[in-house]
Design a protein around this motif. Structure first.
Motif, short mmCIF file in Angstrom:
data_model
loop_
_atom_site.label_atom_id
_atom_site.label_comp_id
_atom_site.label_asym_id
_atom_site.label_seq_id
_atom_site.Cartn_x
_atom_site.Cartn_y
_atom_site.Cartn_z
N LEU A 246 0.84 -1.19 0.00
CA LEU A 246 0.00 0.00 0.00
C LEU A 246 0.87 1.24 0.00
CD1 LEU A 246 -2.64 -0.91 2.74
CD2 LEU A 246 -3.05 -0.79 0.28
N ASN A 247 0.34 2.34 -0.51
CA ASN A 247 0.99 3.62 -0.36
C ASN A 247 1.19 3.90 1.12
OD1 ASN A 247 0.38 6.66 0.25
ND2 ASN A 247 1.32 6.62 -1.77
N VAL A 248 2.30 4.55 1.48
CA VAL A 248 2.62 4.75 2.89
C VAL A 248 1.56 5.58 3.61
CG1 VAL A 248 4.07 6.80 2.45
CG2 VAL A 248 4.45 5.43 4.50
N SER A 249 0.93 6.52 2.94
CA SER A 249 -0.11 7.30 3.61
C SER A 249 -1.36 6.47 3.86
CB SER A 249 -0.45 8.56 2.80
OG SER A 249 -1.01 8.23 1.55
N ASN A 250 -1.68 5.56 2.93
CA ASN A 250 -2.81 4.64 3.16
C ASN A 250 -2.51 3.68 4.30
OD1 ASN A 250 -4.25 5.75 1.02
ND2 ASN A 250 -3.42 4.32 -0.47
N ALA A 251 -1.28 3.17 4.32
CA ALA A 251 -0.88 2.26 5.39
C ALA A 251 -0.94 2.96 6.75
CB ALA A 251 0.52 1.72 5.13
N ALA A 252 -0.52 4.22 6.79
CA ALA A 252 -0.57 4.96 8.04
C ALA A 252 -2.00 5.14 8.52
CB ALA A 252 0.12 6.32 7.87
N ALA A 253 -2.90 5.47 7.59
CA ALA A 253 -4.30 5.67 7.97
C ALA A 253 -4.91 4.40 8.54
CB ALA A 253 -5.10 6.14 6.76
N ILE A 254 -4.63 3.25 7.90
CA ILE A 254 -5.17 1.98 8.39
C ILE A 254 -4.58 1.62 9.75
CG2 ILE A 254 -5.24 -0.50 7.93
CD1 ILE A 254 -5.27 0.26 4.91
N ALA A 255 -3.27 1.83 9.90
CA ALA A 255 -2.61 1.53 11.17
C ALA A 255 -3.14 2.41 12.29
CB ALA A 255 -1.10 1.69 11.03
N LEU A 256 -3.37 3.68 12.00
CA LEU A 256 -3.92 4.58 13.02
C LEU A 256 -5.35 4.20 13.39
CD1 LEU A 256 -2.45 7.92 11.64
CD2 LEU A 256 -2.11 7.05 13.97
N TYR A 257 -6.13 3.79 12.40
CA TYR A 257 -7.49 3.33 12.69
C TYR A 257 -7.45 2.09 13.58
CZ TYR A 257 -11.98 1.05 12.16
OH TYR A 257 -13.17 0.40 12.42
#
Length: 265
Positions: A246-257
């Motif tokens: 995944l794009n790093v910003s998408n991965a960050a959003a999922i991890a934060l969720y």
């Protein structure tokens, strides 16, 4: 100028906030922000020192609040504003020139609250991604993002527009040595989880109940070996085999969720 009957004045800092400092190198050159959300958030931020606002009259009317009578505004046409920003940037009739935000030391951001993760970015250099990560960090209550000073984009208009106001709300800590910063987080009681596609455990399995630092690597290259060694665990997002990553910003959003929905008791 007022909007929807609100009379609250938009504020810009007249001087730097005392104690604003950082462990990385301060950027002293002026910053230009554009777009309604980025400009409005900067004007509402008491820690932000402004220089000048270029705007169309229609752009001014979109702001939620009043500018002080002595605010340095220069009215301009849309095509004139386009020359002040990056090519094809959606400035929405607003361009603000201001000082960079005051620096912050890492220990000022380590609040130790289990519900407020820290996001650590290992050489993530795309300003669109950093801005999007700031936006997700604000949405899910992260206490800060941490980057290495030499390998991160400078504060600026692209990040501000992508962050949609979050640049003013989420502390951004720039450090000289990322490995040392991770050690400081461990000393403060944070469990450091590095996101890596090759990890055996999923993020849900690796998440503890206490304070967490989520560590994400650069676009394409992922976490550097030394940074991975400074993590307490490596974890992956359980994505389909149809996609490699995944794009790093998408991965960050999922991890934060995922972090925000875990059980803390």
């Amino acid at each position: 100028m007022a909007k929807r009957g609100k009379q609250k004045a938009l504020r810009g800092r007249a001087g730097r906030m005392e104690g604003g400092r950082g462990s990385g190198k301060r950027k002293s050159s002026a910053v230009r922000l554009w777009g309604r959300h980025a400009v409005e958030a900067a004007l509402m931020n008491p820690r932000r020192e402004y220089r000048k606002l270029w705007a169309t009259r229609e752009g001014i009317e979109t702001l939620d609040g009043e500018l002080p009578p002595d605010f340095p505004v220069e009215y301009a046409e849309v095509q004139d504003l386009a020359r002040l920003v990056a090519k094809d940037a959606p400035h929405q009739g607003l361009v603000l020139e201001c000082e960079p935000l005051p620096d912050i030391f890492l220990d000022e951001a380590l609040d130790g609250e289990a519900a407020r993760p820290i996001v650590v970015l290992d050489q993530v250099t795309d300003p669109h991604n950093v801005g999007a990560i700031l936006r997700s960090a604000a949405a899910f209550g992260a206490s800060a993002i941490v980057t290495q000073d030499r390998h991160a984009p400078p504060e600026g208009g692209v990040i501000g527009k992508s962050a949609s106001g979050a640049l003013e709300r989420v502390p951004w800590v720039r450090v000289v040595n990322l490995s040392r910063a991770l050690e400081e987080m461990a000393d403060a009681g944070y469990w450091r989880i590095g996101l890596a596609g090759e990890a055996e455990a999923t993020l849900a399995e690796a998440l503890p109940a206490g304070p967490v630092a989520l560590v994400l690597g650069a676009e394409g290259e992922g976490l550097r070996h030394n940074i991975g060694q400074h993590c307490d665990a490596l974890a992956r997002l359980p994505i389909s085999d149809a996609m490699e990553s995944l794009n790093v910003s998408n991965a960050a959003a999922i991890a934060l969720y995922a972090t925000s929905t875990r059980k803390l008791d």
